[in-house]
Design a protein around this motif. Structure first.
Motif, short mmCIF file in Angstrom:
data_model
loop_
_atom_site.label_atom_id
_atom_site.label_comp_id
_atom_site.label_asym_id
_atom_site.label_seq_id
_atom_site.Cartn_x
_atom_site.Cartn_y
_atom_site.Cartn_z
N THR A 3 1.03 -1.19 -0.09
CA THR A 3 -0.06 -0.12 0.15
C THR A 3 0.77 1.21 -0.08
N THR A 4 0.60 2.22 -0.77
CA THR A 4 1.44 3.41 -1.02
C THR A 4 0.99 4.18 0.23
N SER A 5 1.94 5.25 0.56
CA SER A 5 1.28 6.11 1.81
C SER A 5 0.16 6.85 1.36
N LYS A 6 -0.11 7.21 0.32
CA LYS A 6 -1.15 7.95 0.05
C LYS A 6 -2.42 7.34 0.11
N ALA A 7 -2.35 5.90 -0.39
CA ALA A 7 -3.46 5.05 -0.47
C ALA A 7 -3.83 4.83 0.83
N PHE A 8 -2.84 4.52 1.93
CA PHE A 8 -2.94 4.58 3.34
C PHE A 8 -3.86 5.23 3.98
N VAL A 9 -3.44 6.55 3.68
CA VAL A 9 -4.40 7.82 4.37
C VAL A 9 -5.61 7.56 3.67
N THR A 10 -5.63 7.45 2.23
CA THR A 10 -6.96 7.69 1.63
C THR A 10 -7.83 6.70 2.16
N SER A 21 -3.52 9.51 16.23
CA SER A 21 -2.52 9.63 16.93
C SER A 21 -1.52 8.59 17.05
N GLY A 22 -0.23 9.00 17.51
CA GLY A 22 0.61 7.92 17.42
C GLY A 22 2.40 8.24 17.67
N VAL A 23 3.16 7.39 17.74
CA VAL A 23 4.49 7.32 18.09
C VAL A 23 5.08 6.79 16.66
N PRO A 24 5.82 7.61 16.07
CA PRO A 24 6.45 7.23 14.65
C PRO A 24 7.27 5.86 14.51
N CYS A 25 7.13 5.16 13.75
CA CYS A 25 8.01 4.18 13.17
C CYS A 25 8.28 4.34 11.80
N SER A 26 9.63 3.90 11.33
CA SER A 26 9.95 4.10 9.86
C SER A 26 9.05 3.51 9.01
N TYR A 27 8.30 2.33 9.43
CA TYR A 27 7.49 1.70 8.76
C TYR A 27 6.29 2.74 8.25
N PHE A 28 6.07 3.69 8.94
CA PHE A 28 4.82 4.51 8.66
C PHE A 28 5.32 5.87 8.31
N GLY A 29 6.57 6.19 8.04
CA GLY A 29 7.04 7.28 7.89
C GLY A 29 6.37 8.24 6.76
N GLY A 30 5.83 7.54 5.58
CA GLY A 30 5.31 7.93 4.53
C GLY A 30 3.86 8.41 5.09
N PRO A 31 3.11 7.67 5.67
CA PRO A 31 1.59 7.89 6.06
C PRO A 31 1.76 9.14 6.87
N ILE A 32 2.82 9.29 8.06
CA ILE A 32 2.79 10.23 8.71
C ILE A 32 3.11 11.53 8.09
N GLU A 34 2.10 12.11 5.05
CA GLU A 34 0.82 12.41 4.33
C GLU A 34 -0.09 13.07 5.12
N LEU A 35 -0.27 12.54 6.43
CA LEU A 35 -1.35 13.02 7.38
C LEU A 35 -0.84 14.51 7.88
N ALA A 36 0.41 14.87 7.63
CA ALA A 36 0.79 16.41 8.07
C ALA A 36 0.00 17.36 7.06
N PRO A 39 -6.13 16.99 4.73
CA PRO A 39 -7.20 18.11 5.21
C PRO A 39 -8.37 17.81 6.27
N ASP A 40 -8.74 16.52 6.23
CA ASP A 40 -9.73 16.06 7.26
C ASP A 40 -9.14 15.25 8.21
N ILE A 41 -8.09 14.72 8.40
CA ILE A 41 -7.50 13.86 9.52
C ILE A 41 -6.41 14.39 10.27
N PRO A 42 -6.51 15.23 11.37
CA PRO A 42 -5.37 15.63 12.19
C PRO A 42 -4.65 14.49 12.63
N TYR A 43 -3.19 14.70 12.57
CA TYR A 43 -2.24 13.77 13.21
C TYR A 43 -1.71 14.54 14.58
#
Length: 379
Positions: A3-10, A21-32, A34-36, A39-43
């Motif tokens: 799954t791409t980062s954009k597809a993950f957040v979509t 909400s979370g604590v980052p991991c390199s596995y989730f670097g892309g989705p985080i 994207e979330l930054a 527009p509709d999902i605050p991180y």
């Protein structure tokens, strides 16, 4: 298929998630990343995984479905709010957990060995449903559809994410030091470590997990260095125990803002017992460098004020490369506990892990042997 980062957040957006909400991991670097700017999902960057789960639960109580992003090494921080809040109060929260060390931990990261094995079993023991997201398995949309009836029943649903299951479209890494002109003369982590090593004599040095430990190892490996791998947020407590047990020795802690934020209550314990032989150096670059440079919440945190209010005898703040070494000298001369906050910049080469050359048990054994005059109490 990954799954791409954009597809993950979509997919989260399509699933109705309104807060992450979370604590980052390199596995989730892309989705985080994207979330930054989604527009509709605050991180919400959380101090630790437990606070991330509680934040998500609070959002769900207020009618906004929420998700958590966490690394399996921090699963222990999740256990209390999972078992005493989310499960008994039947608050449905979606939780993504990266499976570091699964199916087998690498030789250089033995700290992932146990958590890479036990998370599915622990969830089973708690009767918490979980699904695995694999690079070559069902896609995220399909996995999330399977979580809908679980969440609808008032239970949390976990998605365990294998390495490579989420692919970033861009290279995720720490900002390059040369691309941050606004930082001016702020030191980087190597500048800080170089200054500390220039002043260290017989002192024992504890360094927090991540790139500070790598920098310390690569610039000056010595038996009196203890390099943390894992146990994020606990290096100050580790040093406190040694400082109280060996009052005749001096101990130096190399800490990071993300680490201190994770278990900031440790500052009050250090301040309460006030060991005069403890120097706590906090490198505040306001990012989680080793997981991709995601922002911490340190930009609104006055660590020096908090330490002073917690009982540290001496507190100092510096924000230039030239000021670091004189500040280290002053800290070594003063009666502790001292907190030296060094405002620094992100980026710079990571360097090699200490465990690539010295095994983690050997790091502990040789450190303990030096500290106990060769008695070697560790088997």
């Amino acid at each position: 298929m990954s799954t791409t980062s954009k597809a993950f957040v979509t997919a989260l957006d399509n699933h109705g998630i309104g807060l992450v909400s979370g604590v980052p991991c390199s596995y989730f670097g892309g989705p985080i990343s994207e979330l930054a700017h989604w527009p509709d999902i605050p991180y919400v960057p959380a101090a630790n995984e437990g606070t991330a789960l509680a934040t998500a639960a609070g959002s769900r109580l207020a009618g906004r479905p929420a998700a958590v992003i966490a690394q399996n090494s921090g699963f222990g921080n999740l256990v209390n709010p999972l078992t005493s809040l989310v499960l008994p109060y039947q608050i449905p929260v979606l939780v993504f957990v990266s499976m570091r060390g699964w199916p087998k931990a690498s030789s250089g990261e033995p700290q992932h060995h146990w958590m890479g094995r036990v998370v599915p079993d622990w969830l089973d023991s708690l009767d918490v449903p979980h699904r695995m997201l694999l690079p070559d398995g069902p896609g995220l949309d399909e996995v999330l559809e399977e979580t809908r009836p679980v969440l609808a029943s008032g239970r949390p649903a976990f998605v365990l994410v294998a390495k490579g299951a989420v692919q970033d479209e861009t290279v995720v890494g720490t900002p390059d030091a040369g691309t941050r002109p606004a930082d001016g003369g702020l030191p980087d982590r190597d500048d800080l470590v170089k200054a500390v090593l220039a002043e260290v004599g017989p002192e024992f040095v504890f360094s927090t997990t991540g790139y500070l430990s790598r920098s310390l190892f690569n610039q000056g490996d010595r038996p009196r260095n203890f390099y943390m791998q894992g146990s994020m947020g606990h290096v100050a407590s580790l040093a406190l125990g040694s400082a109280l047990a060996r009052p005749s020795e001096r101990f130096v802690v190399l800490d990071g803002d993300g680490s201190v934020l994770m278990h900031m209550g440790a500052l009050t314990t250090v301040g309460h017992f006030a060991p005069p032989n403890l120097v706590h150096v906090l490198f505040d670059n306001q990012v989680y460098d080793s997981t991709g440079g995601q922002a911490t919440t340190a930009s609104t945190t006055e660590f020096d004020t908090i330490a002073r209010g917690s009982g540290y005898r001496r507190v100092q703040y510096v924000a230039s490369t030239t000021a670091v070494r004189p500040a280290i000298q002053d800290a070594f001369r003063a009666e502790g506990p001292t907190l030296l906050v060094v405002r620094g910049r992100a980026g710079g080469a990571a360097g090699e892990r200490a465990s690539g050359a010295v095994t983690v048990p050997e790091i502990a054994r040789r450190f303990s042997a030096e500290l106990t005059a060769g008695q070697v109490p560790l088997s």
